[in-house]
Design a protein around this motif. Structure first.
Motif, PDB file in Angstrom:
ATOM      1  N   GLU A 181     -29.681  40.001   6.350  1.00  0.00           N
ATOM      2  CA  GLU A 181     -28.914  39.903   7.530  1.00  0.00           C
ATOM      3  C   GLU A 181     -27.373  40.232   7.250  1.00  0.00           C
ATOM      4  O   GLU A 181     -27.184  40.968   6.281  1.00  0.00           O
ATOM      5  CB  GLU A 181     -28.211  38.084   6.948  1.00  0.00           C
ATOM      6  N   ALA A 182     -27.618  41.120   8.504  1.00  0.00           N
ATOM      7  CA  ALA A 182     -27.009  42.184   8.463  1.00  0.00           C
ATOM      8  C   ALA A 182     -24.902  40.705   8.744  1.00  0.00           C
ATOM      9  O   ALA A 182     -25.345  40.243   9.795  1.00  0.00           O
ATOM     10  CB  ALA A 182     -27.401  42.717  10.457  1.00  0.00           C
ATOM     11  N   VAL A 183     -24.264  41.745   8.564  1.00  0.00           N
ATOM     12  CA  VAL A 183     -22.785  40.550   9.055  1.00  0.00           C
ATOM     13  C   VAL A 183     -21.824  41.592   8.712  1.00  0.00           C
ATOM     14  O   VAL A 183     -21.819  42.594   9.211  1.00  0.00           O
ATOM     15  CB  VAL A 183     -22.916  39.864   7.931  1.00  0.00           C
ATOM     16  N   ASP A 184     -20.743  40.717   9.635  1.00  0.00           N
ATOM     17  CA  ASP A 184     -19.523  42.259   9.626  1.00  0.00           C
ATOM     18  C   ASP A 184     -19.049  41.932   7.998  1.00  0.00           C
ATOM     19  O   ASP A 184     -18.906  41.068   7.232  1.00  0.00           O
ATOM     20  CB  ASP A 184     -18.637  41.816  10.349  1.00  0.00           C
ATOM     21  N   LEU A 185     -18.117  42.119   8.295  1.00  0.00           N
ATOM     22  CA  LEU A 185     -17.111  42.904   6.460  1.00  0.00           C
ATOM     23  C   LEU A 185     -16.994  41.838   5.441  1.00  0.00           C
ATOM     24  O   LEU A 185     -16.643  40.493   4.997  1.00  0.00           O
ATOM     25  CB  LEU A 185     -16.482  43.285   6.915  1.00  0.00           C
ATOM     26  N   SER A 204     -13.566  50.417   3.343  1.00  0.00           N
ATOM     27  CA  SER A 204     -13.492  49.070   3.807  1.00  0.00           C
ATOM     28  C   SER A 204     -13.620  47.513   3.601  1.00  0.00           C
ATOM     29  O   SER A 204     -13.233  46.682   4.563  1.00  0.00           O
ATOM     30  CB  SER A 204     -15.223  49.545   4.470  1.00  0.00           C
ATOM     31  N   LEU A 205     -14.469  47.382   2.319  1.00  0.00           N
ATOM     32  CA  LEU A 205     -14.183  46.283   1.510  1.00  0.00           C
ATOM     33  C   LEU A 205     -12.990  46.002   1.122  1.00  0.00           C
ATOM     34  O   LEU A 205     -12.007  46.358   0.540  1.00  0.00           O
ATOM     35  CB  LEU A 205     -14.885  46.163   0.299  1.00  0.00           C
ATOM     36  N   LEU A 206     -11.715  44.790   1.741  1.00  0.00           N
ATOM     37  CA  LEU A 206     -10.743  44.604   2.012  1.00  0.00           C
ATOM     38  C   LEU A 206     -10.780  43.600   0.853  1.00  0.00           C
ATOM     39  O   LEU A 206     -11.695  42.339   0.575  1.00  0.00           O
ATOM     40  CB  LEU A 206      -9.592  44.076   2.751  1.00  0.00           C
ATOM     41  N   ALA A 207      -9.844  43.439   0.154  1.00  0.00           N
ATOM     42  CA  ALA A 207      -9.797  42.124  -1.071  1.00  0.00           C
ATOM     43  C   ALA A 207     -10.003  40.627  -0.444  1.00  0.00           C
ATOM     44  O   ALA A 207     -10.196  39.556  -0.860  1.00  0.00           O
ATOM     45  CB  ALA A 207      -8.446  41.671  -1.482  1.00  0.00           C
ATOM     46  N   ASP A 208      -9.312  40.046   0.950  1.00  0.00           N
ATOM     47  CA  ASP A 208      -9.970  39.619   1.164  1.00  0.00           C
ATOM     48  C   ASP A 208     -11.756  39.378   1.796  1.00  0.00           C
ATOM     49  O   ASP A 208     -11.847  37.649   2.250  1.00  0.00           O
ATOM     50  CB  ASP A 208      -9.081  38.892   2.608  1.00  0.00           C
ATOM     51  N   HIS A 209     -12.049  40.162   1.563  1.00  0.00           N
ATOM     52  CA  HIS A 209     -13.973  39.929   2.110  1.00  0.00           C
ATOM     53  C   HIS A 209     -14.221  39.305   1.088  1.00  0.00           C
ATOM     54  O   HIS A 209     -15.710  39.496   0.941  1.00  0.00           O
ATOM     55  CB  HIS A 209     -13.813  40.956   2.465  1.00  0.00           C
ATOM     56  N   VAL A 210     -13.700  39.486  -0.104  1.00  0.00           N
ATOM     57  CA  VAL A 210     -14.312  38.853  -1.113  1.00  0.00           C
ATOM     58  C   VAL A 210     -13.890  37.420  -2.070  1.00  0.00           C
ATOM     59  O   VAL A 210     -12.978  37.021  -2.365  1.00  0.00           O
ATOM     60  CB  VAL A 210     -14.482  40.476  -2.536  1.00  0.00           C
ATOM     61  N   SER A 211     -14.854  37.349  -2.320  1.00  0.00           N
ATOM     62  CA  SER A 211     -14.655  35.035  -2.631  1.00  0.00           C
ATOM     63  C   SER A 211     -15.427  35.482  -4.228  1.00  0.00           C
ATOM     64  O   SER A 211     -15.261  36.020  -5.090  1.00  0.00           O
ATOM     65  CB  SER A 211     -16.273  35.022  -2.681  1.00  0.00           C
ATOM     66  N   ALA A 217     -19.725  46.383  -7.198  1.00  0.00           N
ATOM     67  CA  ALA A 217     -19.539  47.373  -7.945  1.00  0.00           C
ATOM     68  C   ALA A 217     -19.472  48.596  -6.769  1.00  0.00           C
ATOM     69  O   ALA A 217     -19.718  48.805  -5.935  1.00  0.00           O
ATOM     70  CB  ALA A 217     -21.384  47.598  -7.952  1.00  0.00           C
ATOM     71  N   CYS A 218     -18.864  49.590  -7.154  1.00  0.00           N
ATOM     72  CA  CYS A 218     -18.086  50.796  -6.542  1.00  0.00           C
ATOM     73  C   CYS A 218     -18.392  52.030  -6.927  1.00  0.00           C
ATOM     74  O   CYS A 218     -18.424  52.105  -8.189  1.00  0.00           O
ATOM     75  CB  CYS A 218     -17.080  50.415  -6.649  1.00  0.00           C
ATOM     76  N   MET A 219     -19.619  52.532  -5.638  1.00  0.00           N
ATOM     77  CA  MET A 219     -20.499  53.372  -6.488  1.00  0.00           C
ATOM     78  C   MET A 219     -20.726  54.903  -5.973  1.00  0.00           C
ATOM     79  O   MET A 219     -21.229  55.824  -5.835  1.00  0.00           O
ATOM     80  CB  MET A 219     -21.740  52.842  -6.182  1.00  0.00           C
ATOM     81  N   GLY A 220     -19.402  54.948  -4.359  1.00  0.00           N
ATOM     82  CA  GLY A 220     -19.114  56.078  -4.036  1.00  0.00           C
ATOM     83  C   GLY A 220     -18.618  56.943  -4.044  1.00  0.00           C
ATOM     84  O   GLY A 220     -18.476  58.104  -3.672  1.00  0.00           O
ATOM     85  N   THR A 221     -17.561  56.582  -4.576  1.00  0.00           N
ATOM     86  CA  THR A 221     -16.087  56.956  -4.886  1.00  0.00           C
ATOM     87  C   THR A 221     -15.616  57.726  -5.675  1.00  0.00           C
ATOM     88  O   THR A 221     -16.112  57.512  -6.908  1.00  0.00           O
ATOM     89  CB  THR A 221     -14.793  56.403  -5.004  1.00  0.00           C
ATOM     90  N   ASP A 222     -16.125  59.308  -5.752  1.00  0.00           N
ATOM     91  CA  ASP A 222     -16.128  60.277  -6.877  1.00  0.00           C
ATOM     92  C   ASP A 222     -15.601  61.586  -6.898  1.00  0.00           C
ATOM     93  O   ASP A 222     -15.583  62.643  -7.602  1.00  0.00           O
ATOM     94  CB  ASP A 222     -17.879  60.729  -7.526  1.00  0.00           C
ATOM     95  N   VAL A 229     -12.491  50.794  -1.475  1.00  0.00           N
ATOM     96  CA  VAL A 229     -12.478  49.197  -0.998  1.00  0.00           C
ATOM     97  C   VAL A 229     -10.871  49.384  -1.014  1.00  0.00           C
ATOM     98  O   VAL A 229     -10.382  50.216  -1.664  1.00  0.00           O
ATOM     99  CB  VAL A 229     -12.766  48.006  -2.480  1.00  0.00           C
ATOM    100  N   GLU A 230     -10.374  48.294  -0.298  1.00  0.00           N
ATOM    101  CA  GLU A 230      -8.590  48.354  -0.532  1.00  0.00           C
ATOM    102  C   GLU A 230      -8.304  48.063  -2.157  1.00  0.00           C
ATOM    103  O   GLU A 230      -8.556  48.028  -3.167  1.00  0.00           O
ATOM    104  CB  GLU A 230      -7.992  47.071  -0.366  1.00  0.00           C
ATOM    105  N   ALA A 231      -6.993  48.864  -2.284  1.00  0.00           N
ATOM    106  CA  ALA A 231      -6.913  49.389  -3.716  1.00  0.00           C
ATOM    107  C   ALA A 231      -6.206  47.435  -4.408  1.00  0.00           C
ATOM    108  O   ALA A 231      -6.108  47.899  -5.361  1.00  0.00           O
ATOM    109  CB  ALA A 231      -5.740  49.709  -3.485  1.00  0.00           C
ATOM    110  N   ARG A 232      -5.463  46.524  -3.561  1.00  0.00           N
ATOM    111  CA  ARG A 232      -5.083  45.097  -3.697  1.00  0.00           C
ATOM    112  C   ARG A 232      -6.448  44.883  -4.815  1.00  0.00           C
ATOM    113  O   ARG A 232      -6.564  43.896  -5.051  1.00  0.00           O
ATOM    114  CB  ARG A 232      -4.571  44.826  -2.513  1.00  0.00           C
ATOM    115  N   LEU A 233      -7.799  44.645  -3.977  1.00  0.00           N
ATOM    116  CA  LEU A 233      -8.401  43.829  -4.877  1.00  0.00           C
ATOM    117  C   LEU A 233      -9.118  44.925  -6.167  1.00  0.00           C
ATOM    118  O   LEU A 233      -9.598  43.588  -6.980  1.00  0.00           O
ATOM    119  CB  LEU A 233     -10.207  44.923  -4.163  1.00  0.00           C
TER     120      LEU A 233
END
Length: 321
Positions: A181-185, A204-211, A217-222, A229-233
């Motif tokens: 299923e395609a979803v918004d953030l 793109s992914l904010l702390a409030d988007h995560v339950s 798993a953040c795999m793209g930042t190198d 993802v938001e630093a607050r997460l």
């Protein structure tokens, strides 16, 4: 010197073999039996490319070498080539002589997927049912296939900066018999596990988007400046990584540390969980986050494994170097 061309990698390296190689090298790193060399990563000022070197030495596996390569963002559109291009070089640690040259493109995708898969095995809740995917490019398909093997997922949800690419991962999910299923953030709150695999320089992914209870798993930042993802997460989560030095300098943790939200001491090695020297997840409502920066030892581990397989199957090319 042995050569294992890119064209032969798919017939030699399996997801299971990549998983085993990466899990073992993470454990070796945590026990100080293996270490990575400082990363060289540069914007070369041509074709918008990022190019660099990652290397290291695994004393336990006697694996020494480096991966040379990077990201050419115009490859697919201009030349029909994948954007990530790399080659792995292995050396004899006893003599310093070159041992092998191995095509690194497929291996990079497999080892990156294996790393997030290892993190899911050791950190995600056992009852995780919904898998969230952020990103739908070439590497996302590898991530999804590997992640689906770690839990009995009943649904995959996905979001991408370019929604027209979502069929890439929808097809993989459907081939595995899992609805997509395609979803918004905001819809990512449904996920029990989230894998983010983008090359973004803004979250793109904010702390409030995560339950609560989710494993991310953040795999793209190198690279310095990249951020998924938001630093607050990271401040809300218990943070693990492949290597702390990379995590806080070029990984997702660079931003949380710079903002004073976490310290380097707050980031643990995933290998310590594998070795049993860190408890890992401690409760079902704990958010865990794996900052997968991509270490050179991952590349060397899978390359050494594929060379052994190529020799065993008689397909390695031997040249007098």
């Amino acid at each position: 010197m042995l050569i294992v061309p890119e064209r032969d990698i798919a017939d030699l390296m399996t997801r299971a073999a990549a998983f085993e190689a990466v899990e073992q090298v993470f454990a070796a790193m945590a026990s100080k039996d293996a270490y990575n060399f400082p990363v060289v990563r540069e914007a070369i000022g041509h074709e918008d490319a990022l190019y660099g070197f990652k290397g290291g030495f695994d004393r336990a596996g006697l694996t020494l070498g480096l991966k040379a390569g990077g990201y050419w963002p115009n490859n697919l559109e201009k030349r029909g080539l994948i954007n990530h291009q790399s080659t792995v070089f292995l050396f004899d640690p006893d003599t310093g002589m070159v041992r092998a040259m191995v095509g690194g493109n497929l291996l990079t995708a497999l080892r990156t997927a294996a790393a997030s898969s290892v993190s899911i095995k050791h950190l995600a809740r056992k009852d995780a049912k919904v898998l969230g995917m952020i990103g739908a490019g070439h590497q996302a398909t590898f991530q999804l296939r590997a992640a689906l093997e770690q839990r009995d997922f009943e649904k995959v949800i996905g979001w991408n900066y370019h929604p027209e690419m979502l069929p890439n991962i929808a097809t993989v999910a459907e081939e595995a018999g899992v609805p997509f299923e395609a979803v918004d953030l905001e819809g990512m709150r449904e996920a029990d596990v989230i894998v983010s695999i983008t090359s973004a320089f803004a979250p793109s992914l904010l702390a409030d988007h995560v339950s609560e209870g989710t494993h991310v798993a953040c795999m793209g930042t190198d690279t310095k400046g990249k951020q998924e993802v938001e630093a607050r997460l990271l401040a809300k989560a218990t943070v693990f990584t492949d290597e702390v030095a990379q995590s806080i300098s070029i990984g997702e943790a660079q931003h949380a540390v710079a903002e004073g939200l976490i310290r380097a001491e707050d980031v643990a090695e995933l290998g310590a969980v594998i070795n049993g020297t860190h408890p890992g997840r401690s409760s079902d409502d704990q958010i865990t986050l794996f900052d997968g920066t991509g270490v050179g030892l991952q590349d060397l581990a899978v390359a050494a494994s594929v060379v052994d397989l190529a020799v065993e199957k008689g397909v390695a090319i031997e040249v007098d170097f």
